[in-house]
Write a protein that holds these residues in place. Structure first.
Motif, short mmCIF file in Angstrom:
data_model
loop_
_atom_site.label_atom_id
_atom_site.label_comp_id
_atom_site.label_asym_id
_atom_site.label_seq_id
_atom_site.Cartn_x
_atom_site.Cartn_y
_atom_site.Cartn_z
N TRP A 1 52.40 63.20 -94.38
CA TRP A 1 54.11 63.20 -94.15
C TRP A 1 54.77 63.09 -94.75
O TRP A 1 55.76 63.38 -94.97
N ASP A 2 54.06 61.76 -95.74
CA ASP A 2 55.09 61.55 -97.11
C ASP A 2 54.73 62.90 -97.54
O ASP A 2 55.57 63.06 -98.85
N ARG A 3 53.80 63.43 -98.07
CA ARG A 3 53.60 64.78 -98.83
C ARG A 3 54.44 66.14 -98.25
O ARG A 3 55.55 66.72 -98.94
N LEU A 4 54.94 66.25 -96.66
CA LEU A 4 55.66 66.95 -96.42
C LEU A 4 57.36 67.15 -96.58
O LEU A 4 58.38 67.94 -97.08
N GLY B 1 60.29 80.03 -102.37
CA GLY B 1 59.74 79.55 -104.63
C GLY B 1 59.03 78.84 -104.43
O GLY B 1 58.58 78.12 -105.53
N GLY B 2 58.49 77.72 -102.98
CA GLY B 2 57.66 76.84 -103.48
C GLY B 2 55.95 76.85 -103.56
O GLY B 2 56.01 78.11 -103.35
N GLU B 3 55.15 76.02 -104.03
CA GLU B 3 54.02 75.77 -103.86
C GLU B 3 53.02 75.91 -102.24
O GLU B 3 54.25 75.50 -101.16
N ILE B 4 52.44 76.69 -102.11
CA ILE B 4 51.93 76.30 -100.19
C ILE B 4 50.78 74.76 -100.15
O ILE B 4 50.36 74.89 -101.37
N LEU B 5 51.19 74.70 -99.34
CA LEU B 5 50.70 73.13 -99.55
C LEU B 5 49.60 73.99 -98.15
O LEU B 5 50.31 74.84 -96.31
N THR B 6 48.01 73.53 -98.02
CA THR B 6 47.81 74.04 -96.62
C THR B 6 47.35 72.55 -96.07
O THR B 6 46.65 71.64 -96.55
N VAL B 7 47.17 72.88 -94.65
CA VAL B 7 45.82 72.00 -94.41
C VAL B 7 45.72 71.89 -92.89
O VAL B 7 45.51 73.14 -92.26
N THR B 8 44.25 71.38 -92.53
CA THR B 8 43.41 71.51 -91.87
C THR B 8 42.78 71.11 -91.04
O THR B 8 42.83 69.38 -91.42
N GLY B 9 41.64 70.86 -90.31
CA GLY B 9 41.11 69.89 -89.18
C GLY B 9 42.64 69.81 -88.34
O GLY B 9 43.55 69.86 -88.16
N PRO B 10 42.55 68.03 -87.57
CA PRO B 10 43.24 67.96 -86.40
C PRO B 10 44.76 68.05 -87.41
O PRO B 10 45.48 67.82 -86.27
N ALA B 11 44.66 66.88 -88.79
CA ALA B 11 46.09 66.56 -89.09
C ALA B 11 46.77 67.54 -88.77
O ALA B 11 47.77 67.77 -88.79
N ALA B 12 46.16 69.24 -88.77
CA ALA B 12 47.13 70.64 -88.66
C ALA B 12 47.51 70.01 -87.36
O ALA B 12 49.21 71.37 -86.98
N GLY B 13 47.50 69.83 -86.39
CA GLY B 13 48.43 69.92 -85.04
C GLY B 13 49.42 69.01 -85.06
O GLY B 13 50.85 68.60 -84.41
N LEU B 14 49.44 68.38 -86.41
CA LEU B 14 50.96 67.70 -86.35
C LEU B 14 52.50 68.62 -86.40
O LEU B 14 53.73 68.16 -86.18
N TRP B 15 51.92 69.68 -87.11
CA TRP B 15 53.40 70.68 -87.12
C TRP B 15 53.33 71.78 -86.91
O TRP B 15 55.21 71.67 -85.84
N GLU C 1 57.64 70.88 -84.13
CA GLU C 1 58.50 71.72 -84.12
C GLU C 1 59.87 70.84 -83.19
O GLU C 1 60.44 71.34 -82.97
N GLN C 2 59.15 70.09 -82.15
CA GLN C 2 60.21 69.67 -80.48
C GLN C 2 60.74 68.21 -81.20
O GLN C 2 61.67 67.66 -81.13
N GLY C 3 60.16 68.22 -82.36
CA GLY C 3 60.28 66.72 -83.28
C GLY C 3 59.33 65.01 -82.70
O GLY C 3 59.38 65.35 -81.64
N THR C 4 59.24 64.42 -83.30
CA THR C 4 58.11 63.49 -83.15
C THR C 4 58.47 62.63 -84.74
O THR C 4 58.85 63.09 -85.58
N THR C 5 57.31 61.20 -84.08
CA THR C 5 58.26 60.17 -85.38
C THR C 5 56.31 60.03 -86.17
O THR C 5 55.39 60.47 -84.83
N PRO C 6 56.00 59.60 -86.43
CA PRO C 6 54.64 59.55 -86.98
C PRO C 6 53.71 58.56 -86.39
O PRO C 6 52.76 59.25 -85.57
N ALA C 7 54.43 56.88 -85.52
CA ALA C 7 53.72 57.41 -84.45
C ALA C 7 53.46 57.90 -82.68
O ALA C 7 52.57 57.50 -82.35
N GLU C 8 54.39 58.55 -83.08
CA GLU C 8 54.13 59.74 -81.70
C GLU C 8 53.52 60.04 -81.89
O GLU C 8 53.16 60.61 -80.85
N ALA C 9 53.06 60.64 -83.30
CA ALA C 9 52.75 62.08 -83.49
C ALA C 9 51.01 61.42 -83.41
O ALA C 9 50.05 62.24 -83.17
N ALA C 10 51.00 60.41 -83.80
CA ALA C 10 48.99 59.64 -84.77
C ALA C 10 48.59 59.28 -82.70
O ALA C 10 47.99 59.86 -82.16
#
Length: 82
Positions: free
Chosen positions: A71-74, A22-36, A40-49
């Motif tokens: 991250w803030d938007r997610l 029921g929510g809006e669709i958020l699209t992410v492209t480029g290298p940042a798409a790898g964050l998703w 899956e296994q769980g991460t922090t912003p620092a670990e993901a970076a």
């Protein structure tokens, strides 16, 4: 943090589309798409970076600064759990 279990998503190389039912669709492209993938296994912003910086030949500081708004938007959209 991890992906929220109610998040609906579809991914292709360099692209991910995310939404809560029921929510809006958020699209992410480029290298940042790898964050998703990392969420899956769980991460922090620092670990993901650190992981994404290594994949894309960038500095951790630059990647972390680029990821913070996403991250803030997610979190704001309820797409993360934890």
């Amino acid at each position: 943090m991890r992906r929220h279990p109610e998040t609906i998503w579809r991914a292709a190389p360099g692209f991910v589309a995310l939404a809560r039912p029921g929510g809006e669709i958020l699209t992410v492209t480029g290298p940042a798409a790898g964050l998703w993938e990392l969420l899956e296994q769980g991460t922090t912003p620092a670990e993901a970076a650190e992981v994404l910086a290594g994949r894309h030949g960038a500095t951790v500081d630059v990647v972390l600064a680029d990821l913070e708004p996403l991250w803030d938007r997610l979190r704001a959209e309820g797409l993360l759990d934890g």
